[in-house]
Scaffold this motif. Structure first.
Motif, PDB file in Angstrom:
ATOM      1  N   ASP A 107       0.877  -1.185   0.000  1.00 48.69           N
ATOM      2  CA  ASP A 107       0.000   0.000   0.000  1.00 48.69           C
ATOM      3  C   ASP A 107       0.908   1.228   0.000  1.00 48.69           C
ATOM      4  OD1 ASP A 107      -2.044   1.845   0.424  1.00 48.69           O
ATOM      5  OD2 ASP A 107      -2.578   1.116   2.430  1.00 48.69           O
ATOM      6  N   HIS A 170      -1.785   2.025   9.260  1.00 50.21           N
ATOM      7  CA  HIS A 170      -2.205   0.700   9.724  1.00 50.21           C
ATOM      8  C   HIS A 170      -1.133  -0.352   9.523  1.00 50.21           C
ATOM      9  CE1 HIS A 170      -2.790  -0.035   5.356  1.00 50.21           C
ATOM     10  NE2 HIS A 170      -3.093   1.244   5.352  1.00 50.21           N
ATOM     11  N   ALA A 201       1.878   0.433   7.252  1.00 47.94           N
ATOM     12  CA  ALA A 201       1.644   1.443   6.219  1.00 47.94           C
ATOM     13  C   ALA A 201       1.493   2.776   6.947  1.00 47.94           C
ATOM     14  CB  ALA A 201       0.399   1.123   5.413  1.00 47.94           C
ATOM     15  N   GLU A 203       1.055   6.780   6.642  1.00 50.49           N
ATOM     16  CA  GLU A 203       0.471   7.595   5.572  1.00 50.49           C
ATOM     17  C   GLU A 203      -0.025   8.961   6.014  1.00 50.49           C
ATOM     18  OE1 GLU A 203      -3.139   6.021   3.841  1.00 50.49           O
ATOM     19  OE2 GLU A 203      -3.129   4.320   5.210  1.00 50.49           O
ATOM     20  N   GLU A 234       2.494   7.915   1.391  1.00 51.35           N
ATOM     21  CA  GLU A 234       2.420   6.653   2.142  1.00 51.35           C
ATOM     22  C   GLU A 234       3.414   5.638   1.608  1.00 51.35           C
ATOM     23  OE1 GLU A 234      -1.286   4.521   1.512  1.00 51.35           O
ATOM     24  OE2 GLU A 234      -0.958   3.264   3.280  1.00 51.35           O
TER      25      GLU A 234
HETATM   26 CO    CO Z   1      -3.040   2.670   3.682  1.00 47.65          CO
END
Ligand code: CO
Ligand code: MF3
Length: 262
Positions: A107, A170, A201, A203, A234
């Motif tokens: 991500d 997250h 991740a 961000e 991110e």
């Molecule tokens: Co994300």
């Protein structure tokens, strides 16, 4: 589900998922030009992900209808691609995208200028990216999650920006969203202690104005309440005993970072 520690084999797969996503972001970033629609961006991104034999993980996630979140100007995140939304010179466009490679998720998000942008916009994009790097100075085994969050917040707020507090980063792995939540601001809690093998991740979503956001009627698009520009940056990272490994950078990005060009 609790916070997962990835095995050596899982880390290899996360690295591979991250490398592919970095490359897709780079290729997609090069395609952005005035006159194209936000749907064109989604279509290209979706195609690129599938060309690598991967699956776009945003598509149909909680009913989200596209593979790339495309958020323009005052749109913060989760903009829905639309054939009628045409990019024009001077816009800034945040692309948030992820994929699944052999069961493992990556991500990442980047904000790009469309043609030449204002100095205000360029500064916001650069400082949003830098806030991520300020945060991950603290991303190593033994540290508390809150030290990452606090560093992002302090850096962004030093420019008078608003750190969006309604959305967070997250954990990530066999699911797109795993524990823990990774806020970009202090919450009053110390947060978990970081351990080698965690993948996160991180961000930051940063508004040029106040931090408040509102949801549009489509129930996805998040916009700054005051209409100010917003940027998003991110990466998926791996916690180690030393420096964190950023899994979603291209070689060029990693070199720019090492050489202090950012
Ligand atoms: Co994300
Ligand atoms: N990168 C986004 C996030 O972690 C994912 C968007 S969720 C989707 O919050 F539903 F829009 F795909």
């Amino acid at each position: 589900m609790s916070v997962t520690i990835k095995s050596a084999r899982e880390i290899e797969l996360m690295r591979a998922a991250g490398k592919i996503l970095a490359k897709v972001h780079q290729n997609l970033g090069h395609e952005i030009k005035p006159g194209m629609s936000t749907w064109d961006i989604n279509r290209l991104g979706d195609e690129m992900i599938r060309d690598y034999g991967c699956i776009p993980n945003f598509l149909n996630y909680n009913g989200y209808p596209a593979s790339v979140c495309v958020s323009v100007n005052e749109e913060v995140v989760h903009g829905i691609p639309n054939k009628k939304h045409i990019l024009k010179e001077g816009d800034i466009v945040s692309l948030d995208m992820g994929l699944i490679y052999k069961g493992y998720h990556s991500d990442a998000a980047r904000t790009h200028g469309v043609g030449a942008v204002s100095e205000e916009a360029a500064n916001l994009m650069k400082r949003t990216r830098q806030s991520f790097f300020e945060g991950i100075r603290y991303a190593k085994e033994g540290n508390r999650l809150s030290s990452i969050s606090g560093a992002i917040e302090d850096y962004a707020e030093s420019f008078g920006y608003g750190v969006v507090y309604d959305l967070v980063g997250h954990g990530i792995g066999t699911h797109l969203h795993e524990e823990p939540e990774v806020p970009n601001f202090r919450t009053g809690r110390r947060g978990i202690r970081l351990k080698s093998g965690m993948t996160l991740a991180i961000e930051p979503m940063i508004n040029a104005g106040t931090p408040d956001v509102v949801w549009m009627d489509d129930e996805w698009t998040v916009v700054s309440r005051d209409g100010s520009l917003s940027a998003h940056y991110e990466n998926t990272i791996l916690i180690t005993e030393g420096e964190p490994e950023i899994l979603t950078l291209t070689e060029e990005e990693a070199a720019a970072m090492e050489n202090g060009e950012w």
